[in-house]
Design a protein around this motif. Sequence first.
Motif, PDB file in Angstrom:
ATOM      1  N   ALA A 151       2.953  10.185  14.265  1.00  0.00           N
ATOM      2  CA  ALA A 151       1.715   9.421  14.370  1.00  0.00           C
ATOM      3  C   ALA A 151       0.680   9.915  13.368  1.00  0.00           C
ATOM      4  O   ALA A 151      -0.020   9.121  12.727  1.00  0.00           O
ATOM      5  N   ALA A 152       0.583  11.237  13.212  1.00  0.00           N
ATOM      6  CA  ALA A 152      -0.369  11.801  12.251  1.00  0.00           C
ATOM      7  C   ALA A 152      -0.007  11.388  10.828  1.00  0.00           C
ATOM      8  O   ALA A 152      -0.897  11.094  10.014  1.00  0.00           O
ATOM      9  N   SER A 153       1.283  11.354  10.519  1.00  0.00           N
ATOM     10  CA  SER A 153       1.696  10.961   9.168  1.00  0.00           C
ATOM     11  C   SER A 153       1.302   9.518   8.882  1.00  0.00           C
ATOM     12  O   SER A 153       0.910   9.178   7.758  1.00  0.00           O
ATOM     13  N   ILE A 154       1.372   8.662   9.900  1.00  0.00           N
ATOM     14  CA  ILE A 154       0.996   7.257   9.730  1.00  0.00           C
ATOM     15  C   ILE A 154      -0.509   7.116   9.546  1.00  0.00           C
ATOM     16  O   ILE A 154      -0.978   6.408   8.649  1.00  0.00           O
ATOM     17  N   LEU A 155      -1.291   7.803  10.381  1.00  0.00           N
ATOM     18  CA  LEU A 155      -2.752   7.738  10.232  1.00  0.00           C
ATOM     19  C   LEU A 155      -3.190   8.245   8.863  1.00  0.00           C
ATOM     20  O   LEU A 155      -4.069   7.655   8.225  1.00  0.00           O
ATOM     21  N   ALA A 156      -2.598   9.354   8.427  1.00  0.00           N
ATOM     22  CA  ALA A 156      -2.974   9.916   7.127  1.00  0.00           C
ATOM     23  C   ALA A 156      -2.608   8.975   5.991  1.00  0.00           C
ATOM     24  O   ALA A 156      -3.410   8.726   5.078  1.00  0.00           O
ATOM     25  N   LYS A 157      -1.398   8.433   6.035  1.00  0.00           N
ATOM     26  CA  LYS A 157      -0.920   7.558   4.967  1.00  0.00           C
ATOM     27  C   LYS A 157      -1.742   6.277   4.885  1.00  0.00           C
ATOM     28  O   LYS A 157      -2.189   5.876   3.795  1.00  0.00           O
ATOM     29  N   VAL A 158      -1.960   5.618   6.012  1.00  0.00           N
ATOM     30  CA  VAL A 158      -2.704   4.361   5.997  1.00  0.00           C
ATOM     31  C   VAL A 158      -4.156   4.594   5.593  1.00  0.00           C
ATOM     32  O   VAL A 158      -4.721   3.832   4.802  1.00  0.00           O
ATOM     33  N   SER A 159      -4.762   5.646   6.122  1.00  0.00           N
ATOM     34  CA  SER A 159      -6.156   5.949   5.768  1.00  0.00           C
ATOM     35  C   SER A 159      -6.301   6.192   4.274  1.00  0.00           C
ATOM     36  O   SER A 159      -7.246   5.682   3.640  1.00  0.00           O
ATOM     37  N   ARG A 160      -5.378   6.947   3.708  1.00  0.00           N
ATOM     38  CA  ARG A 160      -5.470   7.233   2.275  1.00  0.00           C
ATOM     39  C   ARG A 160      -5.211   5.987   1.444  1.00  0.00           C
ATOM     40  O   ARG A 160      -5.903   5.739   0.445  1.00  0.00           O
ATOM     41  N   ASP A 161      -4.214   5.198   1.822  1.00  0.00           N
ATOM     42  CA  ASP A 161      -3.925   3.970   1.068  1.00  0.00           C
ATOM     43  C   ASP A 161      -5.130   3.041   1.063  1.00  0.00           C
ATOM     44  O   ASP A 161      -5.459   2.428   0.033  1.00  0.00           O
ATOM     45  N   ARG A 162      -5.793   2.925   2.192  1.00  0.00           N
ATOM     46  CA  ARG A 162      -6.975   2.056   2.263  1.00  0.00           C
ATOM     47  C   ARG A 162      -8.106   2.614   1.406  1.00  0.00           C
ATOM     48  O   ARG A 162      -8.849   1.850   0.774  1.00  0.00           O
ATOM     49  N   TYR A 163      -8.233   3.923   1.376  1.00  0.00           N
ATOM     50  CA  TYR A 163      -9.243   4.550   0.525  1.00  0.00           C
ATOM     51  C   TYR A 163      -8.962   4.235  -0.949  1.00  0.00           C
ATOM     52  O   TYR A 163      -9.886   3.920  -1.716  1.00  0.00           O
ATOM     53  N   MET A 164      -7.702   4.305  -1.328  1.00  0.00           N
ATOM     54  CA  MET A 164      -7.353   4.039  -2.725  1.00  0.00           C
ATOM     55  C   MET A 164      -7.569   2.573  -3.090  1.00  0.00           C
ATOM     56  O   MET A 164      -7.869   2.255  -4.249  1.00  0.00           O
ATOM     57  N   LEU A 165      -7.433   1.667  -2.136  1.00  0.00           N
ATOM     58  CA  LEU A 165      -7.749   0.262  -2.393  1.00  0.00           C
ATOM     59  C   LEU A 165      -9.237   0.100  -2.672  1.00  0.00           C
ATOM     60  O   LEU A 165      -9.644  -0.718  -3.515  1.00  0.00           O
TER      61      LEU A 165
END
Length: 219
Positions: A151-165
């Motif tokens: 779950a933490a890996s998903i939150l981290a990945k999605v949060s970062r991807d959205r930041y990069m957008l």
Amino acid sequence: MSRRHAAAASLALFDGAALATVAPRYVAGVDEAGRGPLAGPVAVAAVVFCPDRPRLNGLDDSKQLTAIRRDQLFDRIQQRALAFHVVMVDVTEIDTLNIYQATMLGMRRAVEAVAHVAQFARIDGNVVPKGLPCPAQALVGGDALDRAIMAASILAKVSRDRYMLQLHEQHPEYGFDQHKGYGTPAHLAALRTHGPCPHHRRSFAPVRDCLDSALVAAV
């Protein structure tokens, strides 16, 4: 030996006595996203599930899930978690500390944010950050073994991807929406053409080399 068994065999305990006496009920799973890119922050998340609530189906290592599936789980994790927190360690801290220490800092901050609930922390990897507010263990391959780490890996990945957008909207010339800051051929070509932006990691060799080349050309 399977990956699951190999990872379990490589378990590293920070406080073995704590595990030997009583298994903690509230465990924070901790994982990061974005250690390797040339630009943007490293994201670290901590998630605590309540063992008395129904299990959330569909969890897996974020790298094994599609972007659509990660987005779906992102909202469900936040709804189901007893506590969660995502930390963004920015480029300034990465360049000041180095990426390893910046990641350790992010893990400490993430665990501190859920420490009011967590009795224990389980970290994806082979190192337990120093100075955590609770006992912890490192688990190699934990993002394929432990549901809270997944779950933490998903939150981290999605949060970062959205930041990069969001960064892509500010600096569309680099194509952050496509590669999320990783050193793809297209990203490296954009670096050579446009030079680094404020969100590039100057401590990383390809960015540093680009800066050095610009200085030589200016002389």
